[in-house]
Write a protein that holds these residues in place. Structure first.
Motif, PDB file in Angstrom:
ATOM      1  N   UNK A  67      -1.706   3.382  -2.781  1.00 26.24           N
ATOM      2  CA  UNK A  67      -1.776   3.446  -1.288  1.00 26.24           C
ATOM      3  C   UNK A  67      -0.696   4.149  -0.808  1.00 26.24           C
ATOM      4  N   UNK A  68      -0.586   4.596   0.579  1.00 26.81           N
ATOM      5  CA  UNK A  68       0.463   5.322   0.886  1.00 26.81           C
ATOM      6  C   UNK A  68       1.640   4.358   1.396  1.00 26.81           C
ATOM      7  N   UNK A  69       1.289   2.983   1.570  1.00 24.42           N
ATOM      8  CA  UNK A  69       1.957   1.976   2.167  1.00 24.42           C
ATOM      9  C   UNK A  69       2.625   0.868   1.092  1.00 24.42           C
ATOM     10  N   UNK A  70       2.297   1.182  -0.099  1.00 28.87           N
ATOM     11  CA  UNK A  70       2.555   0.391  -1.271  1.00 28.87           C
ATOM     12  C   UNK A  70       3.212   1.212  -2.329  1.00 28.87           C
ATOM     13  N   UNK A  71       4.354   0.580  -3.184  1.00 29.45           N
ATOM     14  CA  UNK A  71       4.553   1.309  -4.125  1.00 29.45           C
ATOM     15  C   UNK A  71       3.818   1.044  -5.593  1.00 29.45           C
ATOM     16  N   UNK A  72       3.552   2.055  -6.345  1.00 28.32           N
ATOM     17  CA  UNK A  72       2.850   1.930  -7.516  1.00 28.32           C
ATOM     18  C   UNK A  72       1.067   1.718  -7.299  1.00 28.32           C
ATOM     19  N   UNK A 139      -9.403  -1.647   2.196  1.00 34.91           N
ATOM     20  CA  UNK A 139      -8.867  -0.540   1.168  1.00 34.91           C
ATOM     21  C   UNK A 139     -10.055   0.345   0.658  1.00 34.91           C
ATOM     22  N   UNK A 140      -9.826   1.911   0.666  1.00 36.33           N
ATOM     23  CA  UNK A 140     -10.633   2.699   0.059  1.00 36.33           C
ATOM     24  C   UNK A 140     -10.184   2.966  -1.095  1.00 36.33           C
ATOM     25  N   UNK A 149      -8.134  10.706   0.327  1.00 37.65           N
ATOM     26  CA  UNK A 149      -6.894  10.773   0.657  1.00 37.65           C
ATOM     27  C   UNK A 149      -6.643  11.908   1.828  1.00 37.65           C
ATOM     28  N   UNK A 150      -7.308  11.348   2.825  1.00 34.00           N
ATOM     29  CA  UNK A 150      -7.105  12.281   4.111  1.00 34.00           C
ATOM     30  C   UNK A 150      -6.375  11.341   5.414  1.00 34.00           C
ATOM     31  N   UNK A 156      -8.375   4.636   8.750  1.00 31.13           N
ATOM     32  CA  UNK A 156      -9.255   3.526   8.702  1.00 31.13           C
ATOM     33  C   UNK A 156      -9.162   2.301   7.976  1.00 31.13           C
ATOM     34  N   UNK A 157      -7.969   2.525   7.198  1.00 30.87           N
ATOM     35  CA  UNK A 157      -7.415   1.431   6.144  1.00 30.87           C
ATOM     36  C   UNK A 157      -6.641   0.409   7.007  1.00 30.87           C
TER      37      UNK A 157
END
Length: 168
Positions: A67-72, A139-140, A149-150, A156-157
């Motif tokens: 995700x763009x909010x978590x690492x890995x 989560x998508x 990935x838009x 929406x997540x």
């Protein structure tokens, strides 16, 4: 007759059993605590209140993604959004997803399809703490396709999800 070291050992064993029992009871309570309220749809006056265990009982799907909010890359576990709505027999055009702080996003009902988002209640096999975007997070499967990935899909997540209102 007292055997040296036996009394302290027995006391320690007894305390360990109490701690273990409280830990297990605490987890059961967490799983039974209501975490999601679903309203609206064709029965606007009806409210469904669900615990993590209720969500697990409906269905569990895993999504392995970054995700763009978590690492890995992480494994998110939750109920597929489309399965949840089918189970509750709610229909409409839009899902208003609302967080604990009353932040909300609109998710078109068309997103709630097989292979789409889940209402995640676990990350890497552990409950999602509030400080880490829990207890629920939409989560998508971001890594599955560029269409996920838009900016629109990222918006929406919603995390710290606690309510879904289905709008006709």
């Amino acid at each position: 007759m007292k055997i040296d070291g036996f009394i302290p050992f027995a006391r320690a064993l007894f305390l360990a059993a109490i701690v273990a029992t409280k830990g297990a009871t605490g987890m059961a309570d967490i799983n039974q605590t209501p975490v999601l309220e679903v309203t609206g749809g064709q029965s606007p006056s009806e409210t469904y209140t669900l615990s993590v265990q209720d969500l697990r009982d409906i269905a569990v799907q895993d999504i392995v993604t970054s995700t763009i909010w978590t690492k890995g890359v992480h494994e998110f576990s939750g109920v597929p959004l489309h399965t949840l709505l089918q189970h509750l027999e709610v229909t409409g055009t839009t899902i208003e997803a609302i967080a604990l702080n009353d932040y909300s996003v609109a998710i078109p009902l068309s997103d709630a399809e097989a292979g789409g988002p889940i209402v995640a209640f676990a990350i890497d096999g552990q409950p999602i703490p509030r400080r880490e975007k829990g207890p629920l997070w939409i989560i998508y499967p971001f890594d599955q396709s560029p269409e996920f990935r838009t900016e629109t899909i990222y918006s929406r997540s919603i995390w710290q999800l606690n309510r879904l209102n289905i709008v006709q």
